[in-house]
Write a protein that holds these residues in place. Structure first.
Motif, mmCIF file in Angstrom:
data_model
loop_
_atom_site.group_PDB
_atom_site.id
_atom_site.type_symbol
_atom_site.label_atom_id
_atom_site.label_comp_id
_atom_site.label_asym_id
_atom_site.label_seq_id
_atom_site.Cartn_x
_atom_site.Cartn_y
_atom_site.Cartn_z
ATOM 1 N N ARG A 101 0.817 -1.247 0.077
ATOM 2 C CA ARG A 101 -0.023 -0.026 0.091
ATOM 3 C C ARG A 101 0.849 1.436 -0.144
ATOM 4 O O ARG A 101 1.886 1.377 1.004
ATOM 5 C CB ARG A 101 -0.886 -0.031 1.252
ATOM 6 C CG ARG A 101 -2.038 -1.089 1.061
ATOM 7 C CD ARG A 101 -3.245 -1.038 2.416
ATOM 8 N NE ARG A 101 -3.904 -2.114 2.279
ATOM 9 C CZ ARG A 101 -3.968 -3.203 2.546
ATOM 10 N NH1 ARG A 101 -2.763 -3.635 3.007
ATOM 11 N NH2 ARG A 101 -4.893 -4.117 2.381
ATOM 12 N N PHE A 102 0.648 2.294 -0.845
ATOM 13 C CA PHE A 102 1.120 3.442 -1.127
ATOM 14 C C PHE A 102 0.380 4.543 -1.282
ATOM 15 O O PHE A 102 -0.846 4.265 -1.528
ATOM 16 C CB PHE A 102 2.274 3.463 -2.509
ATOM 17 C CG PHE A 102 3.206 2.094 -2.566
ATOM 18 C CD1 PHE A 102 4.034 1.977 -1.711
ATOM 19 C CD2 PHE A 102 2.772 1.327 -3.382
ATOM 20 C CE1 PHE A 102 4.970 0.890 -1.666
ATOM 21 C CE2 PHE A 102 3.959 0.146 -3.663
ATOM 22 C CZ PHE A 102 4.828 0.105 -2.861
ATOM 23 N N GLN A 103 0.705 5.670 -0.731
ATOM 24 C CA GLN A 103 -0.136 6.983 -0.872
ATOM 25 C C GLN A 103 0.438 8.059 -1.135
ATOM 26 O O GLN A 103 1.775 8.324 -0.918
ATOM 27 C CB GLN A 103 -1.049 6.901 0.492
ATOM 28 C CG GLN A 103 0.028 7.321 1.653
ATOM 29 C CD GLN A 103 -0.742 7.043 2.939
ATOM 30 O OE1 GLN A 103 -1.915 7.617 3.302
ATOM 31 N NE2 GLN A 103 0.120 6.850 4.090
ATOM 32 N N GLY A 104 -0.206 9.316 -1.642
ATOM 33 C CA GLY A 104 0.349 10.449 -1.899
ATOM 34 C C GLY A 104 -0.836 11.445 -2.174
ATOM 35 O O GLY A 104 -2.114 11.151 -2.256
ATOM 36 N N GLY A 105 -0.616 12.916 -1.828
ATOM 37 C CA GLY A 105 -1.515 13.722 -2.193
ATOM 38 C C GLY A 105 -1.019 15.184 -2.343
ATOM 39 O O GLY A 105 0.430 15.226 -2.005
ATOM 40 N N TYR A 106 -1.522 16.150 -2.174
ATOM 41 C CA TYR A 106 -1.041 17.513 -2.295
ATOM 42 C C TYR A 106 -2.404 18.475 -2.105
ATOM 43 O O TYR A 106 -3.483 17.984 -2.058
ATOM 44 C CB TYR A 106 -0.593 17.727 -3.653
ATOM 45 C CG TYR A 106 -1.654 18.331 -4.845
ATOM 46 C CD1 TYR A 106 -2.335 19.289 -5.116
ATOM 47 C CD2 TYR A 106 -2.082 17.046 -5.344
ATOM 48 C CE1 TYR A 106 -3.400 19.546 -5.831
ATOM 49 C CE2 TYR A 106 -3.072 17.110 -6.583
ATOM 50 C CZ TYR A 106 -3.674 18.179 -6.626
ATOM 51 O OH TYR A 106 -4.620 18.451 -7.541
ATOM 52 N N VAL A 107 -1.883 19.669 -1.556
ATOM 53 C CA VAL A 107 -2.726 20.819 -1.460
ATOM 54 C C VAL A 107 -2.114 22.097 -1.957
ATOM 55 O O VAL A 107 -1.033 22.272 -1.684
ATOM 56 C CB VAL A 107 -3.251 21.008 0.171
ATOM 57 C CG1 VAL A 107 -1.970 20.978 0.922
ATOM 58 C CG2 VAL A 107 -4.384 22.251 0.304
ATOM 59 N N GLN A 108 -2.763 22.892 -2.584
ATOM 60 C CA GLN A 108 -2.466 24.100 -3.254
ATOM 61 C C GLN A 108 -3.244 25.135 -3.273
ATOM 62 O O GLN A 108 -4.432 24.958 -3.197
ATOM 63 C CB GLN A 108 -1.793 23.804 -4.690
ATOM 64 C CG GLN A 108 -2.972 23.441 -5.564
ATOM 65 C CD GLN A 108 -2.433 23.213 -7.012
ATOM 66 O OE1 GLN A 108 -1.621 22.276 -7.376
ATOM 67 N NE2 GLN A 108 -3.109 23.564 -8.273
ATOM 68 N N ALA A 109 -2.678 26.315 -3.386
ATOM 69 C CA ALA A 109 -3.449 27.613 -3.361
ATOM 70 C C ALA A 109 -2.852 28.565 -4.552
ATOM 71 O O ALA A 109 -1.641 28.987 -4.331
ATOM 72 C CB ALA A 109 -3.530 28.294 -1.959
ATOM 73 N N THR A 110 -3.845 29.321 -5.032
ATOM 74 C CA THR A 110 -3.359 30.055 -6.080
ATOM 75 C C THR A 110 -4.114 31.467 -5.908
ATOM 76 O O THR A 110 -5.189 31.552 -5.474
ATOM 77 C CB THR A 110 -3.534 29.616 -7.458
ATOM 78 O OG1 THR A 110 -4.879 29.304 -7.654
ATOM 79 C CG2 THR A 110 -2.936 28.504 -7.673
ATOM 80 N N ALA A 111 -3.598 32.635 -6.499
ATOM 81 C CA ALA A 111 -4.107 33.723 -6.490
ATOM 82 C C ALA A 111 -3.852 34.596 -7.449
ATOM 83 O O ALA A 111 -2.528 34.597 -7.888
ATOM 84 C CB ALA A 111 -3.951 34.656 -5.148
ATOM 85 N N VAL A 112 -4.891 34.956 -8.348
ATOM 86 C CA VAL A 112 -4.517 36.052 -9.571
ATOM 87 C C VAL A 112 -4.462 37.283 -9.093
ATOM 88 O O VAL A 112 -5.670 37.797 -8.736
ATOM 89 C CB VAL A 112 -5.775 35.573 -10.806
ATOM 90 C CG1 VAL A 112 -5.418 36.428 -12.074
ATOM 91 C CG2 VAL A 112 -5.758 34.209 -11.072
#
Length: 438
Positions: free
Chosen positions: A313-324
């Motif tokens: 079992r393997f896992q991964g992820g991300y969280v990102q924020a952007t602003a124009v």
């Protein structure tokens, strides 16, 4: 299937299909009982206010015919440059080259009544130069049936075009996304609800029949979507199961720091020789309001093994924020032109008065991302990596983009660090990209 036998029939089929389409249009135009439609329309003056039959603009070269058919030729060119350092003795060279072409694509699209043909070729890619190579049927309302080489319906980050991704590279968790393979899929949407499901073999470049068979499905919804599609709450889930052949190749999962020029992966499972199957489940969410957008994904991957060996079992992820900072945010697209790219975000649009060529300053976008991947399970010690990325995008004009990213990578322990007593490896990377697309 060997490369030479996998690639040539598909290329030949696409060329033949495109070639047969032109005579058919011409026959409609000038043949007995013809209606005057088709290629002959290029010689016919368009009605007042209508677009000319052939245009050259930010969408490439487009030829339009009076029966509604359309042929478009476009492309993309991405050049990366950067530098970096690794805080580990004996690691070796970080960047083999300080600058390199990332992608050099030629794209052709033919819309012919209820059918869509697409072919994309990357002249910079030796191993997998063919990207999309498809024929799609769109004759059923709100339904698209696609056959060919295209992206399996999995992961919002993967399905967003690399022309429109916020950073130069996708997150560490993209190592689990199946990306492009050869198969068939059916997609539909009702309001803001979408569903795509398909069956896939291997990639057309590396062998359709030697990578097992996969079934992949993705469902998304946008419970809140503004009329201009600039403000949205997006939710999605995807699942994929692929049976693997029992051969000597094995299954390898790896990820390098989020920079194309960083050649060496910091985490790597090496070949899992007894892999029988690979299952994936992914959860995705995005919220966009005004100039801001938050986006996150989590992917869990399980590798079944022959002979009753315990599952990995393997896992991964991300969280990102952007602003124009000084422009409109990205448009959310519910339906796809073909394939599996339903429920995704488009690119930044540069208004006429913002274009540098019109005296403006362009559009600026800032971004932050945290991503992680865990490739350690039982006897497989592939490593754990955490990346923090900060970036700035500048869109000086339409179809032009400059990306500047700083990536801080921390892996502990890592496959590359095995010779260093399993100590951690830290890397600082500065990566830039000049991009032209049409």
């Amino acid at each position: 299937m060997p490369l030479r036998t996998a690639r040539r029939p598909l290329v030949l089929a696409f060329v033949v299909a495109s070639g047969l389409a032109a005579p058919a249009l011409a026959a409609d135009a000038g043949g007995a009982g013809g209606s005057g439609a088709g290629l002959a329309a290029l010689d016919t003056a368009p009605p007042a206010g209508a677009q000319p039959p052939v245009t050259l603009d930010d969408k490439g070269i487009t030829a339009r015919f009076s029966d509604g058919s359309r042929l478009r030729i476009g492309g993309r060119l991405q050049a990366d440059f950067g530098t970096g350092r690794v805080q580990q003795r004996g690691f070796g060279t970080v960047f083999e080259d300080p600058a390199r072409i990332r992608r050099a694509w030629l794209e052709t699209y033919l819309s012919l009544k209820d059918f869509e043909f697409a072919f994309q070729y990357d002249f910079n890619e030796r191993r997998v130069p063919i990207s999309d190579a498809i024929v799609a049927y769109k004759g059923i309302k709100d339904v698209i049936i696609t056959h060919g080489n295209f992206k399996e319906p999995f992961s919002l980050d993967q399905l967003i075009s690399d022309n429109n991704t916020v950073f130069t590279e996708r997150s560490l968790a993209d190592a689990f996304a199946p990306a492009r393979n050869f198969g068939s899929a059916i997609g539909t949407h009702a309001g803001t609800l979408t569903m795509v499901t398909g069956v896939f073999g291997g990639n057309v470049n590396t062998g359709i029949g030697n990578q097992g068979i996969a079934s992949t499905t993705r469902v998304t919804t946008a419970p809140w979507l503004s009329e201009d599609r600039k403000e949205v709450l997006h939710l999605g889930v995807a699942g994929s199961f692929r049976s693997l052949p029992q051969d000597s190749s094995g299954l390898t999962l790896s990820s390098r720091s989020e920079a194309f020029l960083f050649d060496r992966p910091l985490v790597n499972t090496r070949a899992v020789r007894d892999a029988e199957s690979i299952s994936r489940v992914g959860f995705e969410a995005a919220w966009q309001h005004g100039p801001f957008r938050l986006q996150a994904e989590y992917i869990l991957t399980e590798v079944g093994r022959f002979g009753g060996a315990p599952t990995l079992r393997f896992q991964g992820g991300y969280v990102q924020a952007t602003a124009v900072l000084n422009g409109q945010n990205r448009t959310y697209r519910v339906a796809a032109p073909y394939g599996s790219e339903f429920g995704v975000f488009g690119g930044i649009e540069v208004a006429e008065n913002q274009r540098v060529s019109r005296g403006g300053a362009g559009v600026f976008e800032t971004s932050l991302r945290y991503s992680a991947i865990d490739l350690e399970s039982r006897s497989v010690r592939g490593g754990i990596e955490h990346d923090f990325t900060a970036g700035v995008n500048w869109y000086p004009d339409r179809n032009i983009r400059f990306v500047f990213d700083y990536v801080r990578s921390h892996s502990s322990p890592s496959a590359e660090a095995l010779g260093f007593g399993r100590r951690t490896v830290d890397a600082d990377i500065f990566i830039g990209r000049a991009q032209l697309y049409w």
